[in-house]
Design an enzyme around this catalytic site. Structure first.
Site, PDB file in Angstrom:
ATOM      1  N   VAL A  66       0.826  -1.216   0.000  1.00 49.98           N
ATOM      2  CA  VAL A  66       0.000   0.000   0.000  1.00 49.98           C
ATOM      3  C   VAL A  66       0.856   1.260   0.000  1.00 49.98           C
ATOM      4  CG1 VAL A  66      -1.925  -1.156   1.164  1.00 49.98           C
ATOM      5  CG2 VAL A  66      -0.193   0.041   2.542  1.00 49.98           C
ATOM      6  N   ASN A  92      -7.600  -1.456   5.608  1.00 48.47           N
ATOM      7  CA  ASN A  92      -7.297  -2.360   6.715  1.00 48.47           C
ATOM      8  C   ASN A  92      -5.805  -2.607   6.906  1.00 48.47           C
ATOM      9  OD1 ASN A  92      -7.953  -4.745   8.620  1.00 48.47           O
ATOM     10  ND2 ASN A  92      -6.788  -5.733   6.973  1.00 48.47           N
ATOM     11  N   SER A 144      -7.355   1.534  15.774  1.00 45.85           N
ATOM     12  CA  SER A 144      -6.976   0.656  16.881  1.00 45.85           C
ATOM     13  C   SER A 144      -7.149   1.358  18.216  1.00 45.85           C
ATOM     14  CB  SER A 144      -5.510   0.223  16.721  1.00 45.85           C
ATOM     15  OG  SER A 144      -5.017  -0.371  17.904  1.00 45.85           O
ATOM     16  N   TYR A 157       2.668   3.389  16.103  1.00 38.82           N
ATOM     17  CA  TYR A 157       1.394   2.771  15.727  1.00 38.82           C
ATOM     18  C   TYR A 157       0.210   3.606  16.224  1.00 38.82           C
ATOM     19  CZ  TYR A 157      -2.021  -1.055  15.147  1.00 38.82           C
ATOM     20  OH  TYR A 157      -3.093  -1.834  14.783  1.00 38.82           O
ATOM     21  N   LYS A 161      -2.688   5.338  13.946  1.00 41.50           N
ATOM     22  CA  LYS A 161      -4.092   4.960  14.109  1.00 41.50           C
ATOM     23  C   LYS A 161      -4.942   6.131  14.595  1.00 41.50           C
ATOM     24  CE  LYS A 161      -3.967   0.694  12.697  1.00 41.50           C
ATOM     25  NZ  LYS A 161      -4.666   0.314  11.457  1.00 41.50           N
ATOM     26  N   ILE A 190      -8.224  -8.628  19.398  1.00 42.09           N
ATOM     27  CA  ILE A 190      -8.906  -9.547  18.484  1.00 42.09           C
ATOM     28  C   ILE A 190      -8.072 -10.820  18.337  1.00 42.09           C
ATOM     29  CG2 ILE A 190      -9.831  -9.844  16.152  1.00 42.09           C
ATOM     30  CD1 ILE A 190     -11.305  -7.712  17.762  1.00 42.09           C
TER      31      ILE A 190
END
Length: 249
Positions: A66, A92, A144, A157, A161, A190
């Site tokens: 991406v 995603n 997230s 991260y 996010k 998850i």
């Protein structure tokens, strides 16, 4: 009874396994034609393709990052050439490179920001003109818990996010006039490959922080995405849906 996404065309990024795979399968099961990409995991993507073939779903798969603008442009153009539309985009794709900030290299920072945030910019920018011309479309960005609640050793991260949430709200205001909806899902703990690798004690400690008392399933994320990209949520845009089992309220 007609399926929720009958004849819709969707792109899902980073979908060889885990949450991405669950989203692809869910959208296909509701009648969508789905294109997805992966970067390197040949074994996982083979498993995903097998599942799609077994159900005779209509799909396209692309290998590429991406973060590669030429790949993104090529993928989007091939999807439009094949199916003459793009109705749904699910951003995603994501990676982690967890380290305390003092130990984090510039490369650790750049890679995570590039995949998680810049990749969303690339795909959305290249899809949005088609949606504007159609005067219809839905975009869902997968964020997230780190971006709203914070987690140690995830400043890169978490920043990416959290950036997705600002991106979601600003774009929703920008393109609403064209009947394009933009929403985000904040995902908590998850049951994915990464979670399975956590030491038992750490996993139990994390579960203790969740009011529902369990780990979420990829299919539960996929169900939420399905709701957001279907007409069931036709008056929802700029929303941040917390899918964290109550850990973040």
């Amino acid at each position: 009874m007609e399926k929720l996404l009958h004849n819709k065309v969707a792109i899902v990024t980073g979908a060889s396994r885990g949450i991405g795979r669950a989203i692809v399968l869910k959208l296909c099961s509701e009648g969508a034609k789905v294109a997805f990409n992966y970067s390197s995991d040949e074994r996982s993507v083979a498993e995903t393709i097998k599942l799609l073939e077994e159900q005779k779903y209509e799909y396209l798969v692309f290998k590429g990052s991406v973060t590669d603008i030429n790949f993104v442009k090529s993928m989007v153009e091939e999807v439009k050439k094949k199916w003459q539309a793009i109705d749904i985009l699910v951003n995603n794709a994501g990676i982690i490179k967890d380290k305390p900030l003092l130990m984090m290299s510039e490369n650790d920072w750049d890679e995570v920001i590039s995949v998680n945030l810049k990749g969303t910019f690339y795909f959305t920018k290249n899809v949005i003109s088609t949606m504007i011309a159609q005067k219809n479309g839905t975009i869902v960005n997968i964020s997230s818990l780190s971006g709203v609640f914070g987690r140690e050793a995830q400043t890169n991260y978490g920043a990416a996010k959290a950036g997705l949430l600002g991106f979601t709200k600003c774009l929703a205001r920008e393109v609403g006039r064209y009947n394009i909806r933009v929403n985000a899902v904040v995902v908590g703990l998850i049951d994915t490959r990464m979670t399975k690798q956590l030491p038992r004690e750490i996993k139990e400690n994390l579960i203790n922080l969740i009011p529902l008392g369990r780990i979420g399933q990829p299919e539960e994320v996929a169900n939420t995405v399905l709701f957001l990209v279907s007409d069931l949520s036709s008056y929802i845009t700029g929303a941040i849906i917390n899918l964290t089992g109550g850990q973040y309220m």
